[in-house]
Write a protein that holds these residues in place. Structure first.
Motif, PDB file in Angstrom:
ATOM      1  N   MET A 159     -25.385  19.225  18.502  1.00 27.84           N
ATOM      2  CA  MET A 159     -24.380  18.224  18.794  1.00 27.84           C
ATOM      3  C   MET A 159     -24.630  17.001  17.942  1.00 27.84           C
ATOM      4  SD  MET A 159     -23.680  16.179  22.309  1.00 27.84           S
ATOM      5  CE  MET A 159     -22.347  15.014  22.302  1.00 27.84           C
ATOM      6  N   PRO A 160     -23.574  16.460  17.346  1.00 29.07           N
ATOM      7  CA  PRO A 160     -23.724  15.209  16.588  1.00 29.07           C
ATOM      8  C   PRO A 160     -23.901  14.033  17.547  1.00 29.07           C
ATOM      9  CG  PRO A 160     -21.439  15.907  16.619  1.00 29.07           C
ATOM     10  CD  PRO A 160     -22.231  16.982  17.293  1.00 29.07           C
ATOM     11  N   SER A 161     -24.011  12.862  16.985  1.00 26.38           N
ATOM     12  CA  SER A 161     -24.195  11.682  17.816  1.00 26.38           C
ATOM     13  C   SER A 161     -22.964  11.412  18.674  1.00 26.38           C
ATOM     14  CB  SER A 161     -24.508  10.468  16.942  1.00 26.38           C
ATOM     15  OG  SER A 161     -23.395  10.155  16.132  1.00 26.38           O
ATOM     16  N   LEU A 162     -23.181  10.653  19.732  1.00 28.15           N
ATOM     17  CA  LEU A 162     -22.119  10.245  20.641  1.00 28.15           C
ATOM     18  C   LEU A 162     -21.995   8.739  20.521  1.00 28.15           C
ATOM     19  CD1 LEU A 162     -20.201  10.716  23.107  1.00 28.15           C
ATOM     20  CD2 LEU A 162     -22.243  10.495  24.555  1.00 28.15           C
ATOM     21  N   LEU A 215     -28.092   9.366  19.506  1.00 30.91           N
ATOM     22  CA  LEU A 215     -28.413  10.414  18.554  1.00 30.91           C
ATOM     23  C   LEU A 215     -29.523  11.291  19.127  1.00 30.91           C
ATOM     24  CD1 LEU A 215     -28.007  11.616  15.704  1.00 30.91           C
ATOM     25  CD2 LEU A 215     -29.728   9.987  14.887  1.00 30.91           C
ATOM     26  N   PRO A 216     -29.204  12.541  19.479  1.00 31.04           N
ATOM     27  CA  PRO A 216     -30.214  13.424  20.072  1.00 31.04           C
ATOM     28  C   PRO A 216     -31.137  14.027  19.011  1.00 31.04           C
ATOM     29  CG  PRO A 216     -28.119  14.556  19.953  1.00 31.04           C
ATOM     30  CD  PRO A 216     -27.880  13.167  19.452  1.00 31.04           C
ATOM     31  N   PHE A 217     -32.400  14.197  19.395  1.00 29.43           N
ATOM     32  CA  PHE A 217     -33.391  14.815  18.514  1.00 29.43           C
ATOM     33  C   PHE A 217     -34.048  16.032  19.153  1.00 29.43           C
ATOM     34  CE2 PHE A 217     -33.070  10.691  16.531  1.00 29.43           C
ATOM     35  CZ  PHE A 217     -33.203  10.977  15.185  1.00 29.43           C
ATOM     36  N   SER A 218     -33.635  16.379  20.367  1.00 25.62           N
ATOM     37  CA  SER A 218     -34.233  17.527  21.049  1.00 25.62           C
ATOM     38  C   SER A 218     -33.143  18.256  21.830  1.00 25.62           C
ATOM     39  CB  SER A 218     -35.321  17.061  22.019  1.00 25.62           C
ATOM     40  OG  SER A 218     -34.741  16.377  23.124  1.00 25.62           O
ATOM     41  N   GLN A 258     -41.574  11.888  18.107  1.00 22.42           N
ATOM     42  CA  GLN A 258     -40.122  11.935  17.928  1.00 22.42           C
ATOM     43  C   GLN A 258     -39.453  11.749  19.292  1.00 22.42           C
ATOM     44  OE1 GLN A 258     -38.608  15.021  15.392  1.00 22.42           O
ATOM     45  NE2 GLN A 258     -36.778  15.226  16.624  1.00 22.42           N
ATOM     46  N   PRO A 259     -38.376  10.966  19.345  1.00 22.15           N
ATOM     47  CA  PRO A 259     -37.707  10.770  20.631  1.00 22.15           C
ATOM     48  C   PRO A 259     -36.822  11.960  20.992  1.00 22.15           C
ATOM     49  CG  PRO A 259     -36.474   9.659  18.923  1.00 22.15           C
ATOM     50  CD  PRO A 259     -37.723  10.228  18.267  1.00 22.15           C
ATOM     51  N   ASP A 260     -36.499  12.054  22.266  1.00 27.59           N
ATOM     52  CA  ASP A 260     -35.455  12.983  22.689  1.00 27.59           C
ATOM     53  C   ASP A 260     -34.090  12.408  22.321  1.00 27.59           C
ATOM     54  OD1 ASP A 260     -36.888  15.132  24.180  1.00 27.59           O
ATOM     55  OD2 ASP A 260     -37.583  13.406  25.340  1.00 27.59           O
ATOM     56  N   LEU A 261     -34.008  11.075  22.396  1.00 31.79           N
ATOM     57  CA  LEU A 261     -32.737  10.402  22.158  1.00 31.79           C
ATOM     58  C   LEU A 261     -32.994   9.033  21.549  1.00 31.79           C
ATOM     59  CD1 LEU A 261     -29.658  10.752  22.742  1.00 31.79           C
ATOM     60  CD2 LEU A 261     -30.049   9.578  24.904  1.00 31.79           C
ATOM     61  N   GLU A 262     -32.266   8.750  20.475  1.00 32.26           N
ATOM     62  CA  GLU A 262     -32.316   7.430  19.858  1.00 32.26           C
ATOM     63  C   GLU A 262     -31.009   6.730  20.197  1.00 32.26           C
ATOM     64  OE1 GLU A 262     -33.733   6.739  15.641  1.00 32.26           O
ATOM     65  OE2 GLU A 262     -31.572   6.368  15.451  1.00 32.26           O
TER      66      GLU A 262
END
Length: 155
Positions: free
Chosen positions: A1-4, A138-141, A119-123
């Motif tokens: 999924m792209p950023s929200l 921005l999700p990273f996981s 690394q974050p789960d969410l930025e």
């Protein structure tokens, strides 16, 4: 999924977003909070902590670097790294210990700890826009992606 991307207008709306994030995270994960001074990072953090059931004051840990919250069976660590002069100082704080138990870690100014943070789960980036804020998630996981998907379906 792209950023929200969300448009948030007012402190109450930012707090409500924090409550929604609290429900998604259920007190686990790593969230990076980025934005200029006064963007709303602490307001969002306050909403998250209160959304998990904490009743007391939620303040910015600018001078203490980390503020702990015990909420029932959950722990939240709220970091503000703005005044960190060298990322290596995080080693002296025992930074790795904070991430060992999958507690919820909210980290304001994460760029100050670059190279020493996982690394974050969410930025989450917050920028002023007109009379409100643009909040970009921005999700990273995998779980960061599921949080974004759930939030997108409720907006």
């Amino acid at each position: 999924m792209p950023s929200l991307e969300l448009y948030i207008e007012g402190e109450n709306a930012m707090t409500a977003l924090g409550y929604a994030l609290a429900q998604q995270t259920d007190g686990h994960g790593i969230l990076f909070l980025q934005g200029d001074l006064g963007a709303g990072k602490t307001t969002l953090s306050r909403g998250i902590v209160r959304g998990l059931g904490y009743d007391g004051p939620v303040k910015s840990p600018t001078f203490t670097l980390v503020e702990p919250y015990e909420i029932n069976d959950k722990r939240v660590w709220h970091f503000d790294l703005y005044r960190l002069s060298d990322p290596e100082e995080l080693e002296y704080l025992g930074i790795r210990d904070y991430f060992a138990d999958d507690d919820l870690c909210l980290i304001e100014w994460p760029q100050q700890g670059q190279g020493f943070l996982p690394q974050p789960d969410l930025e989450i980036s917050i920028k002023a826009h007109n009379t409100g804020r643009i909040v970009r998630l921005l999700p990273f996981s995998t779980r960061g992606k599921s949080w974004c998907a759930a939030l997108a379906s409720h907006t």
